[in-house]
Scaffold this motif. Structure first.
Motif, mmCIF file in Angstrom:
data_model
loop_
_atom_site.group_PDB
_atom_site.id
_atom_site.type_symbol
_atom_site.label_atom_id
_atom_site.label_comp_id
_atom_site.label_asym_id
_atom_site.label_seq_id
_atom_site.Cartn_x
_atom_site.Cartn_y
_atom_site.Cartn_z
ATOM 1 N N LYS A 83 0.821 -1.266 -0.123
ATOM 2 C CA LYS A 83 -0.036 -0.098 -0.003
ATOM 3 C C LYS A 83 1.008 1.265 -0.152
ATOM 4 O O LYS A 83 0.498 2.234 -0.720
ATOM 5 C CB LYS A 83 -1.016 -0.032 1.244
ATOM 6 C CG LYS A 83 -1.710 1.187 1.300
ATOM 7 C CD LYS A 83 -2.646 1.088 2.520
ATOM 8 C CE LYS A 83 -3.695 2.461 2.772
ATOM 9 N NZ LYS A 83 -4.435 2.346 3.958
ATOM 10 N N ASP A 84 2.018 1.286 0.987
ATOM 11 C CA ASP A 84 2.703 2.501 0.830
ATOM 12 C C ASP A 84 3.531 2.625 -0.316
ATOM 13 O O ASP A 84 4.225 3.828 -0.656
ATOM 14 C CB ASP A 84 3.627 2.332 2.103
ATOM 15 C CG ASP A 84 3.077 2.294 3.509
ATOM 16 O OD1 ASP A 84 1.896 2.719 3.274
ATOM 17 O OD2 ASP A 84 3.545 1.447 4.267
ATOM 18 N N GLN A 85 3.521 1.954 -1.390
ATOM 19 C CA GLN A 85 4.390 1.904 -2.538
ATOM 20 C C GLN A 85 3.523 2.321 -3.610
ATOM 21 O O GLN A 85 4.197 2.488 -4.885
ATOM 22 C CB GLN A 85 5.175 0.674 -2.668
ATOM 23 C CG GLN A 85 6.282 0.397 -1.733
ATOM 24 C CD GLN A 85 6.860 -1.143 -1.730
ATOM 25 O OE1 GLN A 85 6.063 -1.921 -2.135
ATOM 26 N NE2 GLN A 85 7.975 -1.339 -1.657
ATOM 27 N N LEU A 86 2.295 2.418 -3.421
ATOM 28 C CA LEU A 86 1.287 2.569 -4.830
ATOM 29 C C LEU A 86 1.872 3.871 -5.439
ATOM 30 O O LEU A 86 1.578 3.973 -6.829
ATOM 31 C CB LEU A 86 -0.116 2.577 -4.192
ATOM 32 C CG LEU A 86 -0.773 1.648 -3.963
ATOM 33 C CD1 LEU A 86 -2.084 1.837 -3.197
ATOM 34 C CD2 LEU A 86 -1.007 0.823 -5.177
ATOM 35 N N THR A 87 2.165 5.012 -4.877
ATOM 36 C CA THR A 87 2.458 5.905 -5.585
ATOM 37 C C THR A 87 3.926 6.255 -5.926
ATOM 38 O O THR A 87 4.383 6.912 -6.734
ATOM 39 C CB THR A 87 2.129 7.209 -4.869
ATOM 40 O OG1 THR A 87 2.914 7.150 -3.303
ATOM 41 C CG2 THR A 87 0.640 7.464 -4.412
ATOM 42 N N ASP A 88 4.773 4.939 -5.659
ATOM 43 C CA ASP A 88 6.357 5.010 -6.213
ATOM 44 C C ASP A 88 6.108 4.474 -7.443
ATOM 45 O O ASP A 88 7.327 4.506 -8.247
ATOM 46 C CB ASP A 88 7.056 4.208 -5.222
ATOM 47 C CG ASP A 88 7.059 4.463 -3.787
ATOM 48 O OD1 ASP A 88 6.752 5.627 -3.723
ATOM 49 O OD2 ASP A 88 7.619 3.895 -2.994
ATOM 50 N N VAL A 89 5.384 3.786 -8.144
ATOM 51 C CA VAL A 89 5.098 3.499 -9.302
ATOM 52 C C VAL A 89 4.505 4.588 -10.238
ATOM 53 O O VAL A 89 3.801 5.178 -10.253
ATOM 54 C CB VAL A 89 4.237 2.276 -9.705
ATOM 55 C CG1 VAL A 89 4.000 1.573 -10.949
ATOM 56 C CG2 VAL A 89 4.700 0.895 -8.549
ATOM 57 N N ASP A 90 5.359 4.610 -11.475
ATOM 58 C CA ASP A 90 4.893 5.691 -12.431
ATOM 59 C C ASP A 90 3.977 4.864 -13.369
ATOM 60 O O ASP A 90 4.435 4.459 -14.504
ATOM 61 C CB ASP A 90 6.147 6.018 -13.341
ATOM 62 C CG ASP A 90 5.880 7.202 -14.191
ATOM 63 O OD1 ASP A 90 4.868 7.799 -14.058
ATOM 64 O OD2 ASP A 90 7.051 7.580 -14.872
ATOM 65 N N TRP A 91 2.725 5.116 -13.041
ATOM 66 C CA TRP A 91 1.555 4.224 -13.718
ATOM 67 C C TRP A 91 1.073 4.807 -15.104
ATOM 68 O O TRP A 91 1.267 6.096 -15.283
ATOM 69 C CB TRP A 91 0.263 4.111 -12.769
ATOM 70 C CG TRP A 91 0.414 3.726 -11.547
ATOM 71 C CD1 TRP A 91 0.423 4.213 -10.255
ATOM 72 C CD2 TRP A 91 0.160 1.965 -11.284
ATOM 73 N NE1 TRP A 91 0.965 3.435 -9.396
ATOM 74 C CE2 TRP A 91 0.551 2.123 -10.018
ATOM 75 C CE3 TRP A 91 0.186 1.093 -12.135
ATOM 76 C CZ2 TRP A 91 0.532 0.759 -9.262
ATOM 77 C CZ3 TRP A 91 0.347 -0.182 -11.421
ATOM 78 C CH2 TRP A 91 0.347 -0.475 -10.173
ATOM 79 N N LEU A 92 0.634 4.279 -15.887
ATOM 80 C CA LEU A 92 -0.197 4.728 -17.103
ATOM 81 C C LEU A 92 -1.329 5.340 -16.586
ATOM 82 O O LEU A 92 -1.904 5.297 -15.487
ATOM 83 C CB LEU A 92 -0.574 3.557 -17.860
ATOM 84 C CG LEU A 92 0.709 2.951 -18.892
ATOM 85 C CD1 LEU A 92 -0.209 1.728 -19.351
ATOM 86 C CD2 LEU A 92 1.109 3.610 -19.848
ATOM 87 N N SER A 93 -1.692 6.525 -17.433
ATOM 88 C CA SER A 93 -2.797 7.438 -16.692
ATOM 89 C C SER A 93 -3.985 6.741 -16.078
ATOM 90 O O SER A 93 -4.691 7.028 -14.972
ATOM 91 C CB SER A 93 -3.095 8.452 -17.872
ATOM 92 O OG SER A 93 -2.051 9.152 -18.378
#
Length: 139
Positions: free
Chosen positions: A107-117
């Motif tokens: 959960k804490d790493q969700l924003t560490d990934v450079d997701w497609l839009s």
């Protein structure tokens, strides 16, 4: 504008992490997605997801629960993405058959990934509802 209908999996493991996959066909950093693929004509999103996960990751899904449907406009097409929370069949181990890389994140790493839009929208919602979906008695 053409619409592409896809099904995507938020796959959870026993460590309460989820699987994200880096697309091999996109050179830029924002290439991470939830695995899945196109829904073929006459196919349900659930059946498409089971087929795509078997093809892309070489594993079977055990449980599939609806999570959300994301509607997103890309420059060249409209994406309609049915998203499901899933578990893998016992003993299944995903392999990157079509992706450049696979990664398990918490959960804490969700924003560490450079997701497609479109997948970024899913990741943000998932962060808000993580505890509800990944409680022990729920899955």
């Amino acid at each position: 504008m053409d619409t592409i209908h896809v099904a995507a999996a938020i796959i959870e493991n026993d460590s309460k992490e989820i699987l994200c996959a880096k697309r091999a066909d996109i050179a830029e950093d924002a290439a991470w997605e939830f695995p899945g693929g196109k829904v073929e004509e006459g196919e349900s999103p659930e059946d498409a997801l089971r087929r795509e996960i078997d093809e892309e990751l070489g594993c079977k899904l055990q449980m599939i629960l609806p999570f959300d449907t994301v509607e997103h406009d890309y420059p060249d097409f409209h994406l309609s993405m049915d998203v499901f929370v899933c578990t893998m069949a016992p003993g299944a181990e995903p392999r990157a058959r079509e992706h450049a890389e696979l990664r398990w994140i918490n959960k804490d790493q969700l924003t560490d990934v450079d997701w497609l839009s479109a997948d970024h929208e899913v990741a943000l919602k998932l962060g808000m509802f993580w505890d509800m979906y990944f409680e022990e008695e729920h899955l």
